[in-house]
Write an enzyme that holds these catalytic residues in place. Structure first.
Site, short mmCIF file in Angstrom:
data_model
loop_
_atom_site.label_atom_id
_atom_site.label_comp_id
_atom_site.label_asym_id
_atom_site.label_seq_id
_atom_site.Cartn_x
_atom_site.Cartn_y
_atom_site.Cartn_z
N ASP A 48 0.82 -1.22 0.02
CA ASP A 48 -0.25 -0.04 0.06
C ASP A 48 0.79 1.31 -0.07
O ASP A 48 1.63 1.43 1.00
CB ASP A 48 -1.03 -0.06 1.30
N TYR A 53 2.79 9.89 0.02
CA TYR A 53 3.91 9.42 1.05
C TYR A 53 5.06 9.70 0.33
O TYR A 53 6.14 9.48 0.92
CB TYR A 53 3.68 7.80 1.15
N LYS A 78 -2.83 6.03 -4.24
CA LYS A 78 -4.07 6.98 -3.82
C LYS A 78 -3.85 8.16 -4.55
O LYS A 78 -2.68 8.72 -4.56
CB LYS A 78 -4.11 7.07 -2.29
N HIS A 111 -8.06 9.21 -1.64
CA HIS A 111 -7.33 9.29 -0.27
C HIS A 111 -8.39 9.92 0.81
O HIS A 111 -8.22 9.44 1.86
CB HIS A 111 -6.08 9.80 -0.35
#
Ligand SMILES: NC(=O)c1ccc[n+]([C@@H]2O[C@H](COP(=O)([O-])OP(=O)(O)OC[C@H]3O[C@@H](n4cnc5c(N)ncnc54)[C@H](OP(=O)(O)O)[C@@H]3O)[C@@H](O)[C@H]2O)c1
Length: 277
Positions: A48, A53, A78, A111
């Site tokens: 994931d 990120y 996402k 997200h």
């Protein structure tokens, strides 16, 4: 049904997702490459990530270094909050695929339910699915209200709602609602980001089973039928978190764990706040 490391959950479009995945929030560069590689070596087949990120390209590199065939690893990314809107979303998936060096992801998620444009964004998600850039599409951090709004306009029902889900934030009503719509719950921060791992009442249950508190939290999720994505940068913990298939929590202890709920949100973000109205 007996759960194993290889167990998968069938999404509402027939795509199968491994029930135990590997989370990558707050790990970047070489660290995330190594962590993804160790996770895949340990037997995880589900990773994931997210644009937010800032590690998609290193997650992609970690996967490449594993040498595993593309269709053996389930990869999620996402759409971030500043990429909402139809055209922005179409550009966002292309950027993510480029970073990951992939032709498609297995799951693409919205997200957060940013107010204003989420329905328009969902139309782009449906396009992305049609174009084969994602095998499945879903949402994250959507409440029942957000889902009702989306379902009223959607041609494609989200396959997944990725939410914070632990004994300390047992969102039963939302889980029941999602189950009723055939939307699977994916549990983020299943280890409470470490905050509750020393909680004496959790430690007591862990000792009873000869397991660690982290393993109990992951197993609690899996026995609730959710998909869990714990994160660690440490090889031994990555392995520890996968060793949750050689025991099961009794119904009595599941109920006890359910009773730990204290509406604990570990990230400081609340989907019920005004930001997401
Ligand atoms: N959709 C969303 O909005 C959203 C939000 C948050 C997270 N996520 C996803 O969910 C994944 C998991 O959530 P998370 O990373 O926030 O937190 P988490 O998995 O609940 O916890 C990670 C923390 O627990 C520690 N840890 C891991 N295994 C452990 C063990 N066996 N014993 C003791 N400590 C352990 C880790 O430290 P070390 O790394 O030092 O081991 C890290 O500090 C993320 O990585 C991300 O992929 C999604």
């Amino acid at each position: 049904m007996k759960l194993t490391f290889g167990s998968k959950s069938r999404l509402n479009n027939g795509v199968e997702i491994p029930i135990l995945g590997f989370g990558t929030l707050r790990i970047r560069g070489e660290d995330v490459q190594n962590a993804v590689l160790w996770a895949l070596e340990a037997g995880y087949r589900h990773v994931d990530t997210a644009k937010a990120y800032e590690n998609e390209s290193d997650v992609g590199k970690g996967f490449k270094r594993s040498g595993l065939p593309r269709d053996e690893v389930f990869i999620t990314t996402k759409l971030w909050n500043d990429d909402h809107g139809y055209n922005n979303a179409l550009k966002a998936i292309d950027r993510s695929l480029k970073n990951l060096e992939l032709d498609w992801v297995d799951l693409y998620l919205v997200h957060w339910p940013v107010s204003g444009r989420r329905v328009e964004t969902w139309k782009a998600m449906e396009r992305i699915l049609k174009d084969g850039k994602a095998r499945a599409i879903g949402v994250s951090n959507f409440t029942i209200r957000h889902l009702e709004e989306l379902l009223a306009e959607a041609d494609v029902v989200p396959t997944v709602n990725q939410i914070e889900f632990t004994p300390y934030l047992y969102q039963k009503e939302l889980q029941d609602y999602c189950e009723g719509k055939d939307i699977k719950i994916e549990a983020w921060s299943p280890l409470t980001r470490g905050i509750k791992l020393g909680d004496p009442k959790l430690v007591e249950i862990a000792n009873h089973y000869g397991k660690t508190p982290a393993q109990i939290l992951i197993r609690w999720n899996l026995q609730h039928g959710t998909i869990a994505i714990p994160k660690s940068v440490r090889k031994e913990r990555i392995i520890e978190n996968s060793r949750v298939f050689d025991f099961s929590i009794s119904d009595k202890d599941m109920k006890r764990l359910d009773g730990f709920n204290e509406n604990l949100r570990t990230s400081g973000w609340d989907p019920y706040s005004d930001l997401f109205k």
